[in-house]
Design an enzyme around this catalytic site. Sequence first.
Site, PDB file in Angstrom:
ATOM      1  N   CYS A   1     -17.137  -8.634  17.531  1.00 34.07           N
ATOM      2  CA  CYS A   1     -18.190  -8.044  16.694  1.00 34.07           C
ATOM      3  C   CYS A   1     -18.642  -8.967  15.565  1.00 34.07           C
ATOM      4  O   CYS A   1     -19.579  -8.651  14.841  1.00 34.07           O
ATOM      5  CB  CYS A   1     -17.704  -6.721  16.099  1.00 34.07           C
ATOM      6  SG  CYS A   1     -16.373  -6.943  14.906  1.00 34.07           S
TER       7      CYS A   1
ATOM      8  N   HIS B   1       4.175   5.004  -4.602  1.00 36.50           N
ATOM      9  CA  HIS B   1       5.599   5.241  -4.876  1.00 36.50           C
ATOM     10  C   HIS B   1       5.799   6.517  -5.691  1.00 36.50           C
ATOM     11  O   HIS B   1       4.919   6.923  -6.451  1.00 36.50           O
ATOM     12  CB  HIS B   1       6.182   4.084  -5.688  1.00 36.50           C
ATOM     13  CG  HIS B   1       6.166   2.768  -4.987  1.00 36.50           C
ATOM     14  ND1 HIS B   1       6.911   2.509  -3.871  1.00 36.50           N
ATOM     15  CD2 HIS B   1       5.499   1.615  -5.262  1.00 36.50           C
ATOM     16  CE1 HIS B   1       6.699   1.256  -3.474  1.00 36.50           C
ATOM     17  NE2 HIS B   1       5.842   0.693  -4.302  1.00 36.50           N
TER      18      HIS B   1
ATOM     19  N   CYS C   1     -18.111  -2.503  15.363  1.00 40.90           N
ATOM     20  CA  CYS C   1     -16.741  -3.018  15.540  1.00 40.90           C
ATOM     21  C   CYS C   1     -15.990  -2.005  16.400  1.00 40.90           C
ATOM     22  O   CYS C   1     -15.683  -0.905  15.942  1.00 40.90           O
ATOM     23  CB  CYS C   1     -16.067  -3.191  14.174  1.00 40.90           C
ATOM     24  SG  CYS C   1     -14.299  -3.466  14.275  1.00 40.90           S
TER      25      CYS C   1
ATOM     26  N   ALA D   1       0.797  -1.232   0.000  1.00 41.39           N
ATOM     27  CA  ALA D   1       0.000   0.000   0.000  1.00 41.39           C
ATOM     28  C   ALA D   1       0.828   1.281   0.000  1.00 41.39           C
ATOM     29  O   ALA D   1       0.489   2.248   0.678  1.00 41.39           O
ATOM     30  CB  ALA D   1      -0.974  -0.020   1.172  1.00 41.39           C
ATOM     31  N   ILE D   2       1.910   1.264  -0.769  1.00 45.13           N
ATOM     32  CA  ILE D   2       2.728   2.472  -0.869  1.00 45.13           C
ATOM     33  C   ILE D   2       2.471   3.138  -2.212  1.00 45.13           C
ATOM     34  O   ILE D   2       2.460   2.479  -3.264  1.00 45.13           O
ATOM     35  CB  ILE D   2       4.231   2.131  -0.716  1.00 45.13           C
ATOM     36  CG1 ILE D   2       4.483   1.543   0.676  1.00 45.13           C
ATOM     37  CG2 ILE D   2       5.102   3.373  -0.940  1.00 45.13           C
ATOM     38  CD1 ILE D   2       5.854   0.963   0.872  1.00 45.13           C
TER      39      ILE D   2
ATOM     40  N   LYS E   1      12.276  -5.014  -3.733  1.00 43.17           N
ATOM     41  CA  LYS E   1      12.571  -3.892  -2.852  1.00 43.17           C
ATOM     42  C   LYS E   1      13.004  -4.346  -1.450  1.00 43.17           C
ATOM     43  O   LYS E   1      13.445  -3.539  -0.651  1.00 43.17           O
ATOM     44  CB  LYS E   1      11.351  -2.979  -2.767  1.00 43.17           C
ATOM     45  CG  LYS E   1      11.035  -2.278  -4.099  1.00 43.17           C
ATOM     46  CD  LYS E   1       9.778  -1.456  -3.990  1.00 43.17           C
ATOM     47  CE  LYS E   1       9.244  -1.016  -5.343  1.00 43.17           C
ATOM     48  NZ  LYS E   1      10.101  -0.095  -6.068  1.00 43.17           N
TER      49      LYS E   1
ATOM     50  N   SER F   1       5.239  -5.089  -8.986  1.00 48.25           N
ATOM     51  CA  SER F   1       5.197  -4.543  -7.623  1.00 48.25           C
ATOM     52  C   SER F   1       4.848  -3.059  -7.550  1.00 48.25           C
ATOM     53  O   SER F   1       5.038  -2.447  -6.509  1.00 48.25           O
ATOM     54  CB  SER F   1       6.516  -4.815  -6.913  1.00 48.25           C
ATOM     55  OG  SER F   1       7.540  -4.981  -7.812  1.00 48.25           O
TER      56      SER F   1
HETATM   57  C1  LIG Z   1       3.427  -8.174  -1.493  1.00 46.20           C
HETATM   58  C2  LIG Z   1       3.118  -7.108  -2.508  1.00 46.20           C
HETATM   59  C3  LIG Z   1       3.409  -5.785  -2.216  1.00 46.20           C
HETATM   60  C4  LIG Z   1       3.110  -4.788  -3.151  1.00 46.20           C
HETATM   61  N1  LIG Z   1       3.286  -3.490  -2.806  1.00 46.20           N
HETATM   62  C5  LIG Z   1       2.907  -2.501  -3.659  1.00 46.20           C
HETATM   63  C6  LIG Z   1       3.016  -1.147  -3.269  1.00 46.20           C
HETATM   64  O1  LIG Z   1       3.382  -0.850  -2.130  1.00 46.20           O
HETATM   65  N2  LIG Z   1       2.686  -0.197  -4.185  1.00 46.20           N
HETATM   66  C7  LIG Z   1       2.259  -0.510  -5.445  1.00 46.20           C
HETATM   67  O2  LIG Z   1       2.026   0.404  -6.229  1.00 46.20           O
HETATM   68  N3  LIG Z   1       2.108  -1.795  -5.829  1.00 46.20           N
HETATM   69  C8  LIG Z   1       2.414  -2.787  -4.962  1.00 46.20           C
HETATM   70  N4  LIG Z   1       2.280  -4.102  -5.313  1.00 46.20           N
HETATM   71  C9  LIG Z   1       1.839  -4.420  -6.663  1.00 46.20           C
HETATM   72  C10 LIG Z   1       0.358  -4.267  -6.873  1.00 46.20           C
HETATM   73  O3  LIG Z   1      -0.382  -4.798  -5.793  1.00 46.20           O
HETATM   74  C11 LIG Z   1      -0.005  -4.967  -8.181  1.00 46.20           C
HETATM   75  O4  LIG Z   1       0.854  -4.514  -9.206  1.00 46.20           O
HETATM   76  C12 LIG Z   1      -1.444  -4.729  -8.578  1.00 46.20           C
HETATM   77  O5  LIG Z   1      -2.320  -5.042  -7.519  1.00 46.20           O
HETATM   78  C13 LIG Z   1      -1.773  -5.550  -9.801  1.00 46.20           C
HETATM   79  O6  LIG Z   1      -3.109  -5.319 -10.111  1.00 46.20           O
HETATM   80  P1  LIG Z   1      -3.806  -6.123 -11.277  1.00 46.20           P
HETATM   81  O7  LIG Z   1      -5.140  -5.512 -11.464  1.00 46.20           O
HETATM   82  O8  LIG Z   1      -2.893  -6.208 -12.435  1.00 46.20           O
HETATM   83  O9  LIG Z   1      -3.902  -7.618 -10.714  1.00 46.20           O
HETATM   84  P2  LIG Z   1      -4.974  -8.293  -9.752  1.00 46.20           P
HETATM   85  O10 LIG Z   1      -5.301  -7.451  -8.597  1.00 46.20           O
HETATM   86  O11 LIG Z   1      -4.477  -9.662  -9.449  1.00 46.20           O
HETATM   87  O12 LIG Z   1      -6.282  -8.359 -10.642  1.00 46.20           O
HETATM   88  C14 LIG Z   1      -6.450  -9.278 -11.676  1.00 46.20           C
HETATM   89  C15 LIG Z   1      -7.870  -9.746 -11.621  1.00 46.20           C
HETATM   90  O13 LIG Z   1      -8.129 -10.556 -12.759  1.00 46.20           O
HETATM   91  C16 LIG Z   1      -9.025 -11.569 -12.369  1.00 46.20           C
HETATM   92  N5  LIG Z   1      -8.911 -12.653 -13.349  1.00 46.20           N
HETATM   93  C17 LIG Z   1      -7.843 -13.435 -13.597  1.00 46.20           C
HETATM   94  N6  LIG Z   1      -8.121 -14.307 -14.573  1.00 46.20           N
HETATM   95  C18 LIG Z   1      -9.395 -14.075 -14.962  1.00 46.20           C
HETATM   96  C19 LIG Z   1     -10.250 -14.659 -15.920  1.00 46.20           C
HETATM   97  N7  LIG Z   1      -9.843 -15.675 -16.692  1.00 46.20           N
HETATM   98  N8  LIG Z   1     -11.512 -14.193 -16.055  1.00 46.20           N
HETATM   99  C20 LIG Z   1     -11.940 -13.144 -15.279  1.00 46.20           C
HETATM  100  N9  LIG Z   1     -11.154 -12.559 -14.361  1.00 46.20           N
HETATM  101  C21 LIG Z   1      -9.906 -13.014 -14.191  1.00 46.20           C
HETATM  102  C22 LIG Z   1      -8.558 -11.954 -10.986  1.00 46.20           C
HETATM  103  O14 LIG Z   1      -9.572 -12.604 -10.245  1.00 46.20           O
HETATM  104  C23 LIG Z   1      -8.165 -10.609 -10.395  1.00 46.20           C
HETATM  105  O15 LIG Z   1      -9.214 -10.024  -9.658  1.00 46.20           O
HETATM  106  C24 LIG Z   1       2.571  -5.138  -4.409  1.00 46.20           C
HETATM  107  C25 LIG Z   1       2.278  -6.474  -4.699  1.00 46.20           C
HETATM  108  C26 LIG Z   1       2.526  -7.449  -3.736  1.00 46.20           C
HETATM  109  C27 LIG Z   1       2.150  -8.863  -4.017  1.00 46.20           C
END
Ligand SMILES: Cc1cc2nc3c(=O)[nH]c(=O)nc-3n(C[C@H](O)[C@H](O)[C@H](O)COP(=O)(O)OP(=O)(O)OC[C@H]3O[C@@H](n4cnc5c(N)ncnc54)[C@H](O)[C@@H]3O)c2cc1C
Length: 467
Positions: A454, A62, A412, A59-60, A262, A349
Amino acid sequence: MTVTARGALPSTPYDVTVVGAGVVGCAIARELARHPRLRVALVEAQDDVGQGTSKANTAILHTGFDATPGSLEARLVREGSRRLAAFAAESGIPVEPVGALLVAWDEEQRAALPRLAEKAERNGYRAAQLLDAAQLYAREPHLGAGALGALHVPGESIICPWTTTLAYATQAVLHGVDLHLNSAVQQVNRPEGAHLLTTDRGTLRTRCLINAAGLHADTLDRDLGHHDFTVTPRRGQLLVFDKFARSLVRHILLPVPTALGKGVLVTPTVYGNVLLGPTAEDLDDKRATASTADGVALLREKGRRILPALLDEEVTAVYAGLRAATEHDDYRITAHPSQAYVTVGGIRSTGLTASLAIAAHVTELLADTGLALGPERELEPVRMPNLGEAFPRPYQLAELIDADPEYGTLVCHCERVSRGEIRDALAAVIPPNSLDGLRRRTRARSGRCQGFHCGAAVRALFEEGQR
Ligand SMILES: Cc1cc2nc3c(=O)[nH]c(=O)nc-3n(C[C@H](O)[C@H](O)[C@H](O)COP(=O)(O)OP(=O)(O)OC[C@H]3O[C@@H](n4cnc5c(N)ncnc54)[C@H](O)[C@@H]3O)c2cc1C
């Protein structure tokens, strides 16, 4: 306004369908909503938006100071950071500009700090500043012994990731995007110039397709004949410390980065907790979001060096998220004009920060595939409920409680969530379909008792709201 979670999907074709309602897919849907002539669908496998990697990160928000200069990621993180900060201010998403300290624990790391400051400059970030040990300890008195200096990056902030995704999706739906939940896309065919998506809820026809499927973006990409990248889930485990720990840390405490990422950090959250993590473990299983004894032990060992007093505090929760790592060092965002298809892969990330810039970039690429976007409009702002500890919460607002006593009735007690907030969440544009979804909208059950006290009352309200 259309949000569906069951029944057959509409048979009328869409102009654009976004697969995946994570923070990236929701941002793209919101961007497309600027074009009122487009009929847009956002299709999600799970029962809520933001249920994948987007719910489990650090949740940063950046600045992009440490990105690889010249990469697509560097540009989109820099631009996304500015866009999201402005959007958060407009829509009430809590952000705290606490700043980061990149701490050097040995001579090699201290020698790396000036290079990181230069890198920040090459990334267009000029506010980074070198601190000696005395300056560092003056800023962070509880830091473990032996730190030699730090790079101060004042622009790094903490943000609520849950509200961000929900705000994008809410604004998109309010501007005409159809959100279809519980609709996993199993197969894509392309007869007669349109995509035919086979989902859990029947078929859906669309002219253009955007693949924002996160960890599963490579699978969908292969279905369309591309072999550009393979996603390797990189697990990040985290520990959430109780609010009593919050006074121990003022900044985001970052290590000097390594090739794997990181590294392990300590950061406050906007909910008033402290996070320790994440680990970085390359796995095969895209569902492996369990915490492990080894992961917890590693984090405790690293945390003891960074902030020894933190380890004496209570752990409220543990969680893990999976980064969509690939064999490439940059995002894989590619337009395939002949297929009216855009892949949005490898958002590892930084996707929360970059989300709005990714959305703008993808929309431009979509136009390059030949889609006429039509006229553009400003979106009506949305105002989201505040989940942040640094901003007034309903239970603190006497006038609000006078007008509606439900905001003064706490359900809560750990997180001070009122009946009024739960009622509002259940009646929102995108209501929760589970207790976990309700938690991400209100914080109910996420405090130190984890719902022990809760839980029954929250469940009763949730079930009443489902009727
Ligand atoms: C530990 C960790 C720390 C992080 N820290 C940071 C941070 O501090 N700051 C930052 O900017 N980023 C951070 N990130 C990165 C960030 O969280 C991700 O880059 C971002 O959430 C990716 O979003 P997304 O929508 O691409 O993926 P997702 O959130 O995974 O969304 C993809 C969606 O697609 C859906 N999906 C998949 N396949 C199908 C299908 N066939 N049909 C229909 N739906 C489907 C899934 O259910 C999911 O809901 C971090 C990640 C991690 C794991």
